[in-house]
Design a protein around this motif. Structure first.
Motif, PDB file in Angstrom:
ATOM      1  N   UNK A  51      10.636-122.521  24.164  1.00 54.93           N
ATOM      2  CA  UNK A  51       9.804-122.187  23.013  1.00 54.93           C
ATOM      3  C   UNK A  51       9.740-120.666  22.869  1.00 54.93           C
ATOM      4  N   UNK A  52       9.579-120.240  21.626  1.00 60.26           N
ATOM      5  CA  UNK A  52       9.525-118.811  21.315  1.00 60.26           C
ATOM      6  C   UNK A  52       8.211-118.526  20.610  1.00 60.26           C
ATOM      7  N   UNK A  53       7.381-117.677  21.199  1.00 62.30           N
ATOM      8  CA  UNK A  53       6.074-117.340  20.646  1.00 62.30           C
ATOM      9  C   UNK A  53       6.278-116.202  19.646  1.00 62.30           C
ATOM     10  N   UNK A  54       6.202-116.528  18.376  1.00 57.53           N
ATOM     11  CA  UNK A  54       6.663-115.625  17.332  1.00 57.53           C
ATOM     12  C   UNK A  54       5.870-114.317  17.298  1.00 57.53           C
ATOM     13  N   UNK A  55       4.543-114.397  17.341  1.00 66.18           N
ATOM     14  CA  UNK A  55       3.750-113.172  17.199  1.00 66.18           C
ATOM     15  C   UNK A  55       3.990-112.173  18.331  1.00 66.18           C
ATOM     16  N   UNK A  56       4.175-112.674  19.541  1.00 69.07           N
ATOM     17  CA  UNK A  56       4.261-111.796  20.703  1.00 69.07           C
ATOM     18  C   UNK A  56       5.683-111.653  21.238  1.00 69.07           C
ATOM     19  N   UNK A  57       6.645-112.380  20.655  1.00 68.16           N
ATOM     20  CA  UNK A  57       8.053-112.315  21.069  1.00 68.16           C
ATOM     21  C   UNK A  57       8.224-112.651  22.552  1.00 68.16           C
ATOM     22  N   UNK A  58       7.517-113.674  22.991  1.00 73.76           N
ATOM     23  CA  UNK A  58       7.608-114.152  24.370  1.00 73.76           C
ATOM     24  C   UNK A  58       8.353-115.481  24.379  1.00 73.76           C
ATOM     25  N   UNK A  59       9.294-115.623  25.298  1.00 75.75           N
ATOM     26  CA  UNK A  59      10.014-116.880  25.464  1.00 75.75           C
ATOM     27  C   UNK A  59       9.434-117.677  26.612  1.00 75.75           C
ATOM     28  N   UNK A  60       9.457-118.995  26.481  1.00 75.06           N
ATOM     29  CA  UNK A  60       8.976-119.892  27.533  1.00 75.06           C
ATOM     30  C   UNK A  60      10.064-120.933  27.778  1.00 75.06           C
ATOM     31  N   UNK A  61      10.631-120.930  28.994  1.00 74.84           N
ATOM     32  CA  UNK A  61      11.771-121.786  29.306  1.00 74.84           C
ATOM     33  C   UNK A  61      11.480-122.625  30.535  1.00 74.84           C
ATOM     34  N   UNK A  62      11.735-123.934  30.478  1.00 73.67           N
ATOM     35  CA  UNK A  62      11.603-124.757  31.687  1.00 73.67           C
ATOM     36  C   UNK A  62      12.777-124.504  32.628  1.00 73.67           C
ATOM     37  N   UNK A  63      12.495-123.921  33.798  1.00 71.05           N
ATOM     38  CA  UNK A  63      13.541-123.604  34.773  1.00 71.05           C
ATOM     39  C   UNK A  63      13.016-123.861  36.182  1.00 71.05           C
ATOM     40  N   UNK A  64      13.750-124.624  36.951  1.00 72.15           N
ATOM     41  CA  UNK A  64      13.391-124.846  38.347  1.00 72.15           C
ATOM     42  C   UNK A  64      12.051-125.506  38.542  1.00 72.15           C
ATOM     43  N   UNK A  65      11.660-126.376  37.617  1.00 73.47           N
ATOM     44  CA  UNK A  65      10.389-127.077  37.743  1.00 73.47           C
ATOM     45  C   UNK A  65       9.171-126.259  37.376  1.00 73.47           C
ATOM     46  N   UNK A  66       9.384-125.065  36.809  1.00 74.21           N
ATOM     47  CA  UNK A  66       8.296-124.208  36.376  1.00 74.21           C
ATOM     48  C   UNK A  66       8.571-123.718  34.963  1.00 74.21           C
ATOM     49  N   UNK A  67       7.591-123.061  34.367  1.00 73.59           N
ATOM     50  CA  UNK A  67       7.745-122.501  33.033  1.00 73.59           C
ATOM     51  C   UNK A  67       7.926-120.991  33.178  1.00 73.59           C
TER      52      UNK A  67
END
Length: 420
Positions: free
Chosen positions: A291-307
């Protein structure tokens, strides 16, 4: 005997160059001052995202940069520096923050990014043990107005040959897809044609494959100098002892450190580090797709069982200082969107130096004044997206001596312009 190509840099781009050079029949030696994949490749979001092909410099970046003065938690932060070369870089960056420059940059980058998955697929078919997840990318925002602006940006892609499946979603539809999303999110845009991978898995798998096919990877060996005769690099001096490694050609793919390495050949590369940060959080409802948080330009990726939360751009020179204010801004931005994540379980803080030229475009060209030294750097936030396609085109360039048509927009730049 096959020509030896020395590749400087064991990150995603350098290793992809080495892989395709092996495919072209070259013997490869890869050098890196640190371990494999421990530069900007280590803690990034891992996205293969043609939808984000537009370069950073543009009208939105200008607004953010000017508004970041005195705000170290801003998505884009220019830390004041008493460095004349950075001042030159910054002025050139600001000059490129126009719609016309951004549009030219998007057209150029699209020549590469529209083939991003094709070259990863070729590598995987050839035995590269990496999982490429094609589950799309969900843009989310607290404001419908922000989504409107983002949708307008995404609609530019089709005019440049980038196929993007775009769907506008309500907040409820976003939560139905990804239950971790909280009630403050107003809506989203789903781009079904993007994907992701684990960047650590990628660099480890590439290194293993290159070594298994006779390549050499030497870590902990920074480049000290080059031996040049008649405009040709004939050897690279590396490591504490300055060992000479014979070279038929050299590819410099050392990320933000490509600038000081290139200077040893007498060329001044106008590049700085756009530092990124990441941190991971426990997440009982781990999302299926990034997911991409548009206002803050932060990405959130599921990797290795964590976010993994990744993002921000900090212009503070070549350094690996980790500013806790930047980490805190990532956590604060994500917490407002994912309140159900386990915010007592935050760790793996990281910062890395993304290589960035004033116009936001890569440099995929010969080093001026040499006949056999090449640059593959400056990929900014698109290192993973463009690594494989860059490697394929650079291998052809090195092998034939002629740049493929897709590389022509990425010639060696000055502070003021890039040759066309």
């Amino acid at each position: 005997m096959a020509e030896r190509v020395v590749v400087v840099g064991a990150g995603a781009v350098g290793l992809c160059c080495a892989y395709f050079l092996q495919q072209a029949g070259r013997e490869v030696t890869v050098l890196d001052a640190g371990p494999v994949g421990h530069g900007a490749s280590w803690g990034n979001a891992g996205w293969i995202s043609p939808s984000l092909s537009a370069p950073i410099p543009g009208p939105a970046a200008l607004r953010t940069a000017l508004g970041s003065v005195g705000k170290p938690d801003s998505p884009l932060w220019l830390r004041p520096q008493a460095d004349p070369s950075f001042a030159l870089w910054g002025l050139s960056f600001l000059r490129h923050c126009t719609r016309a420059s951004n549009e030219r940059g998007l057209a150029a980058t699209a020549l590469l990014s529209r083939d991003a998955f094709r070259y990863y697929d070729l590598m995987r078919a050839d035995g590269l043990a990496v999982d490429t997840e094609r589950r799309g990318l969900l843009f989310i925002a607290h404001s419908e107005a922000e989504l409107d602006r983002e949708l307008a940006e995404l609609r530019r892609l089709s005019g440049h040959g980038i196929a993007a499946e775009i769907t506008r979603l309500s907040g409820t539809q976003c939560r139905d897809r990804q239950p971790v999303i909280g009630p403050r999110v107003a809506g989203g845009i789903f781009v079904g044609t993007d994907g992701h991978l684990d960047p650590r898995q990628l660099t480890a798998a590439l290194a293993a494959l290159i070594i298994s096919r006779g390549g050499t990877i030497r870590t902990g060996e920074p480049v000290r100098d080059f031996v040049v005769r008649g405009g040709q690099v004939v050897a690279v001096r590396a490591g504490d002892g300055g060992d000479e490694i014979p070279a038929g050609s050299v590819v410099i793919a050392a990320g933000a450190l490509s600038a000081p390495v290139t200077r040893k050949l007498g060329a001044r590369l106008p590049m700085t580090a756009g530092k990124g940060y990441s941190v991971s959080v426990g997440c009982p409802q781990l999302p299926e797709a990034p997911m991409y948080l548009v206002e803050t330009r932060v990405g959130a990726t599921p990797l290795g069982g964590r976010l993994r939360l990744a993002g921000t751009i900090e212009f503070s020179g070549l350094n690996n200082r980790l500013d806790q204010r930047r980490i805190a801004s990532l956590v604060r931005a994500a917490r407002s969107c994912f309140p159900a994540a386990d915010w007592t379980d935050v760790g793996e803080e990281w910062t890395g130096m993304r290589p960035l030229c004033p116009d936001g475009l890569p440099v995929l060209d010969r080093v001026p004044g040499t006949g056999n030294a090449f640059l593959a750097t400056g990929h900014s936030t698109l290192g993973i997206t463009l690594a494989a396609v860059t490697g394929a085109h650079m291998a052809e360039f090195v092998a034939t001596g002629t740049p493929p048509p897709a590389l022509r927009p990425f010639r060696f730049p000055s502070y003021t312009r890039r040759p066309r």
